[in-house]
Enzyme design. Sequence first.
Site, PDB file in Angstrom:
ATOM      1  N   ASP A   8      44.119  44.232  35.936  1.00 18.62           N
ATOM      2  CA  ASP A   8      43.578  43.764  34.664  1.00 18.62           C
ATOM      3  C   ASP A   8      44.721  43.578  33.677  1.00 18.62           C
ATOM      4  O   ASP A   8      45.521  44.501  33.461  1.00 18.62           O
ATOM      5  CB  ASP A   8      42.559  44.764  34.097  1.00 18.62           C
ATOM      6  CG  ASP A   8      41.246  44.751  34.881  1.00 18.62           C
ATOM      7  OD1 ASP A   8      41.137  43.961  35.835  1.00 18.62           O
ATOM      8  OD2 ASP A   8      40.347  45.533  34.532  1.00 18.62           O
ATOM      9  N   ASP A 129      28.499  40.066  35.480  1.00 13.45           N
ATOM     10  CA  ASP A 129      28.742  41.383  34.898  1.00 13.45           C
ATOM     11  C   ASP A 129      27.458  41.822  34.209  1.00 13.45           C
ATOM     12  O   ASP A 129      27.012  41.163  33.260  1.00 13.45           O
ATOM     13  CB  ASP A 129      29.891  41.314  33.895  1.00 13.45           C
ATOM     14  CG  ASP A 129      31.148  40.715  34.517  1.00 13.45           C
ATOM     15  OD1 ASP A 129      31.405  40.997  35.695  1.00 13.45           O
ATOM     16  OD2 ASP A 129      31.853  39.958  33.825  1.00 13.45           O
TER      17      ASP A 129
END
Length: 257
Positions: A8, A129
Amino acid sequence: MDVIPAIDLLEGRCVRLYQGDYDRSQVFSENPADVAKQWVEQGATRLHIVDLDGAKAGKVVNLGAIEAIAHAVSVPIEIGGGLRDRTSVQQLFNLGVQWAILGTIAVEQPQLVQQLCEEFPGQIIIGIDARNGRVATHGWLETSEVLATQLAVQMQELGAAAIIYTDIHRDGTLTGPNFEALQELAAAISIPIIASGGVSSVTNLLSLLALEPQGVTGVIVGRALYTGDILLKEALRAIGPGRIQDIPPNLGFSTFA
């Protein structure tokens, strides 16, 4: 089942968030390309990259770090975060990225998703998500009324190559995946599903392996790799290609012969 390390990116660094909260980030490396090389050296055959700044901004932000990763490793990489137009997707493919992960536009611009799936067959993955079963958008900062399973069915019809399903409440928490949600999703669609969020142990991975026949073909692992709760080599031995239970016994000798 593929074990896919996550990298990330936030302000050019490799970080992990807790439940998607940008204010609760932990920096693990100042050089994401070195992290990528580390995972590949340990056996990773695929990498998952998220441009966290891009997810908030709605455009690719960490292009320099992404390009450095693409040049540093030879394994295929998938990238998501802020991909909301054709130009951004093409920009990543020009760098050698294998898959583009689309999230927000899957909810807001499904016609664009269809166009991209047609133009780049097999290279468009949809990132779903979910927060309490509903799809979150704009870097997880907003929650829509769209149900995760409903969106997955629609995206399959539009030509998506796969679905990455992340349970936001589990992400970065090391509390285990949401098996029930994954089973529900697998029952609704036939394209591959990649599980993400909450994986904390090899036991979790072995439990996910039971869902492989239903279409859960991969798992993204983030924080647990960085904290050492999971060692990548052990994870690959447990559920990756040539996993321990697939190795035939040595019948060439016997202690009783």
